[in-house]
Write a protein that holds these residues in place. Structure first.
Motif, PDB file in Angstrom:
ATOM      1  N   GLN A 139     -30.153  29.600 108.982  1.00 59.22           N
ATOM      2  CA  GLN A 139     -29.027  30.850 109.416  1.00 59.22           C
ATOM      3  C   GLN A 139     -29.120  31.891 110.586  1.00 59.22           C
ATOM      4  OE1 GLN A 139     -28.238  33.237 105.926  1.00 59.22           O
ATOM      5  NE2 GLN A 139     -26.345  33.841 106.665  1.00 59.22           N
ATOM      6  N   GLY A 140     -30.711  32.700 110.474  1.00 63.29           N
ATOM      7  CA  GLY A 140     -31.556  33.177 112.006  1.00 63.29           C
ATOM      8  C   GLY A 140     -31.754  32.758 113.352  1.00 63.29           C
ATOM      9  N   GLU A 141     -31.413  31.363 113.091  1.00 65.54           N
ATOM     10  CA  GLU A 141     -30.984  30.643 114.203  1.00 65.54           C
ATOM     11  C   GLU A 141     -30.056  30.312 114.442  1.00 65.54           C
ATOM     12  OE1 GLU A 141     -33.113  26.868 114.236  1.00 65.54           O
ATOM     13  OE2 GLU A 141     -35.012  28.034 113.702  1.00 65.54           O
ATOM     14  N   GLY A 142     -28.880  31.117 113.960  1.00 62.05           N
ATOM     15  CA  GLY A 142     -27.007  30.621 113.913  1.00 62.05           C
ATOM     16  C   GLY A 142     -26.265  28.996 113.851  1.00 62.05           C
ATOM     17  N   LEU A 143     -27.455  28.489 113.680  1.00 61.81           N
ATOM     18  CA  LEU A 143     -26.752  27.717 112.936  1.00 61.81           C
ATOM     19  C   LEU A 143     -25.859  27.513 111.865  1.00 61.81           C
ATOM     20  CD1 LEU A 143     -29.313  26.378 114.048  1.00 61.81           C
ATOM     21  CD2 LEU A 143     -29.411  24.368 112.518  1.00 61.81           C
ATOM     22  N   PHE A 144     -24.966  28.495 111.532  1.00 59.27           N
ATOM     23  CA  PHE A 144     -24.923  28.776 110.515  1.00 59.27           C
ATOM     24  C   PHE A 144     -23.027  29.700 110.668  1.00 59.27           C
ATOM     25  CE2 PHE A 144     -28.134  27.880 107.022  1.00 59.27           C
ATOM     26  CZ  PHE A 144     -27.664  26.859 107.081  1.00 59.27           C
ATOM     27  N   ASP A 145     -22.964  29.699 112.603  1.00 63.33           N
ATOM     28  CA  ASP A 145     -22.808  31.447 112.342  1.00 63.33           C
ATOM     29  C   ASP A 145     -21.546  30.621 112.515  1.00 63.33           C
ATOM     30  OD1 ASP A 145     -24.465  32.178 112.853  1.00 63.33           O
ATOM     31  OD2 ASP A 145     -24.812  31.914 114.927  1.00 63.33           O
ATOM     32  N   ALA A 146     -19.856  31.195 112.465  1.00 66.55           N
ATOM     33  CA  ALA A 146     -18.154  31.226 112.403  1.00 66.55           C
ATOM     34  C   ALA A 146     -17.873  29.655 113.796  1.00 66.55           C
ATOM     35  CB  ALA A 146     -17.881  31.477 112.147  1.00 66.55           C
ATOM     36  N   GLY A 147     -18.698  30.875 114.986  1.00 62.10           N
ATOM     37  CA  GLY A 147     -18.291  30.822 116.322  1.00 62.10           C
ATOM     38  C   GLY A 147     -18.778  29.252 116.872  1.00 62.10           C
ATOM     39  N   ARG A 148     -18.897  28.684 116.293  1.00 61.01           N
ATOM     40  CA  ARG A 148     -19.804  27.170 116.637  1.00 61.01           C
ATOM     41  C   ARG A 148     -19.266  26.074 115.887  1.00 61.01           C
ATOM     42  NH1 ARG A 148     -22.375  24.994 112.785  1.00 61.01           N
ATOM     43  NH2 ARG A 148     -23.036  22.938 114.110  1.00 61.01           N
ATOM     44  N   LYS A 149     -18.235  26.507 114.801  1.00 64.81           N
ATOM     45  CA  LYS A 149     -17.531  25.678 114.171  1.00 64.81           C
ATOM     46  C   LYS A 149     -16.170  24.831 115.183  1.00 64.81           C
ATOM     47  CE  LYS A 149     -19.790  27.032 110.483  1.00 64.81           C
ATOM     48  NZ  LYS A 149     -21.068  25.678 109.290  1.00 64.81           N
ATOM     49  N   ARG A 150     -16.481  23.515 114.848  1.00 63.78           N
ATOM     50  CA  ARG A 150     -15.478  22.785 115.760  1.00 63.78           C
ATOM     51  C   ARG A 150     -14.049  22.882 114.624  1.00 63.78           C
ATOM     52  NH1 ARG A 150     -20.390  20.490 117.085  1.00 63.78           N
ATOM     53  NH2 ARG A 150     -20.130  19.807 115.083  1.00 63.78           N
ATOM     54  N   PRO A 151     -12.912  23.030 115.629  1.00 66.54           N
ATOM     55  CA  PRO A 151     -11.317  22.824 114.610  1.00 66.54           C
ATOM     56  C   PRO A 151     -11.298  21.315 114.654  1.00 66.54           C
ATOM     57  CG  PRO A 151     -11.749  22.611 116.610  1.00 66.54           C
ATOM     58  CD  PRO A 151     -12.534  23.279 116.818  1.00 66.54           C
TER      59      PRO A 151
END
Length: 457
Positions: free
Chosen positions: A123-135
């Motif tokens: 999570q600290g690396e940003g793997l779970f960020d909502a911004g990188r989710k694909r539609p």
């Protein structure tokens, strides 16, 4: 005040309950207790109430929303847990209860701790960020399913896909979903799906189980592969209360495998409704546009001049052109006649000028032609004589005239070697003038008259 003269102290119920609670807090402070959850109740406030029991006793417990809302575990009846809690008295009823601070599955503490550590790291690396989710694709043509071929989840997913969108093609990429080999097989299936590029969305699914059963979906390499996947991915692992790191890395998390299939493809009825709605809106828009254009045409028609005024200028122009054409046609024969006369006169002048030159040229050819023919005939006669002489030199008769004889066997074949003589066959000899037929009775080899040192030819 002298307590002996006043008698024993009289407690109020609330004061005594508070004293018991203070004494228990002072004695036990924060403790860990093990037991089984039963009678779980989730209140509308978000607090959770349950009993923690073993084979001989039970204690009331309360898990307040402020702490329960951030927990990675979901309670259910029959779950064996280890609680970190404080002891208190619930004063309105005088019940002993545990104020829960944290909950871990009993026997899964190390796995849960590892789960939470890895979750915090990724999570600290940003793997779970909502911004990188694909539609998700609105109308997928093909859906890929990564799961075990023996899993009940596969049957549920296929049934749901056929029911909702039977036109969608389904590609299954088999992989183990439990055990030590499962993470590598899941990564390989995911890579295979991306390499083939024959699906629009991927479903990663399996049924529910314990934290240990689902541990393959918490593998760090698998979670990173999911985050880097080039295709949209829906995670449907376990039941609604189960969470894995694959769920957080996926583009969309479904509570169950069936729900994952429902989220991946639209229902036919929904598509039909949307299509009908779109057709209705399109028809309304076209009618409105047609009405606007009709009104626009009406306004332009009112502003446009009358047809008679529009045609007056073109009619005048047409009349002028017709008059000019008639004038041109009247003078056309005269112009052609004049041009023909000019051409005839020019041709006559050219013939008169060219005739003396051509006559002089013809006279020159008449003078030169006899001499030229004589020379060409003399040259041809000389070439013919040389050819006859050359032919005579190459004639076989000329060769025989120099003292040679021609030998042939009875079939007319020329003898080039004495070894070809056959005493049973006649021999034909010829010189330049005559030919003789000889019958050979015997052939005897003789020394060569020119000597023996001549090499054979």
């Amino acid at each position: 005040m002298n307590r002996t003269t006043e008698g024993p102290r009289v407690w109020t119920v609330s004061a005594l309950a508070q004293a018991f609670s203070d004494a228990l807090n002072a004695r036990f402070n924060s403790l860990t207790v093990r037991g089984e959850v039963s009678g779980l109740v989730r209140a509308a406030s978000g607090h959770q109430y349950f009993n923690l029991k073993d084979g001989a006793a039970q204690l009331r417990c309360v898990w307040f929303r402020q702490r329960a809302g951030h927990a990675a575990i979901a309670l259910r009846d029959g779950l064996s847990v280890r609680l970190r809690a404080t002891v208190a008295i619930y004063e309105p009823r005088g019940d002993l209860q545990l104020i829960v601070e944290s909950v871990q599955p009993d026997g899964e503490g190390a796995l849960l701790e590892a789960f939470l550590r890895l979750k915090a790291k990724l999570q600290g690396e940003g793997l779970f960020d909502a911004g990188r989710k694909r539609p998700m694709p609105v109308m997928p043509r093909a859906v890929g399913v990564i799961t075990s071929l023996q899993a009940a989840a596969l049957r549920d997913v296929l049934t749901t896909l056929r029911r909702r969108s039977p036109q969608v093609r389904v590609v299954v990429y088999p992989a183990s979903v439990q055990g030590t080999a499962a993470p590598a097989e899941l990564r390989a299936a995911l890579q295979h799906a991306q390499t083939r590029q024959d699906v629009d969305v991927i479903l990663l699914v399996r049924g529910g189980g314990s934290l240990d059963d689902l541990w393959a979906f918490n593998d760090e390499a698998l979670v990173r592969a999911i985050a880097a996947c080039a295709l949209p991915l829906v995670s449907g692992v376990g039941h609604e209360t189960d969470f894995t790191l694959a769920d957080f890395a996926a583009d969309l998390r479904a509570p169950t495998p069936t729900a994952a299939a429902e989220l991946a493809v639209p229902a036919q009825a929904t598509l039909a409704d949307a299509l009908n709605h779109a057709a209705h809106r399109l028809g309304s828009a076209m009618r409105r546009q047609l009405q606007r254009e009709q009104q626009r045409c009406d306004r332009l028609a009112l502003r446009w001049p009358q047809s008679a005024a529009l045609l007056a200028a073109p009619q005048r122009r047409l009349a002028q052109l017709q008059w000019r054409l008639q004038q041109g046609l009247r003078g056309l024969p005269r112009l052609h006649t004049q041009r023909l006369q000019l051409l005839q006169q020019g041709l006559a002048r050219a013939l008169r000028q060219r005739l003396p030159q051509e006559r002089e040229r013809l006279d020159r050819w008449e003078r030169v032609l006899p001499d030229t023919l004589s020379r060409q005939l003399a040259d041809a006669a000389r070439r013919l004589d040389r050819a006859a002489q050359h032919l005579q030199l190459l004639s076989p008769r000329a060769t025989l005239a120099r003292g040679y004889l021609l030998g042939m066997d009875g079939s007319g074949r020329v003898l080039r070697d004495l070894s070809q003589l056959d005493p049973r066959a006649p021999l034909l000899l010829a010189d330049a003038q005559r030919a003789l037929r000889l019958d050979i009775a015997r052939i005897d080899a003789q020394p060569h008259p020119l000597g023996t040192d001549i090499p054979p030819t």
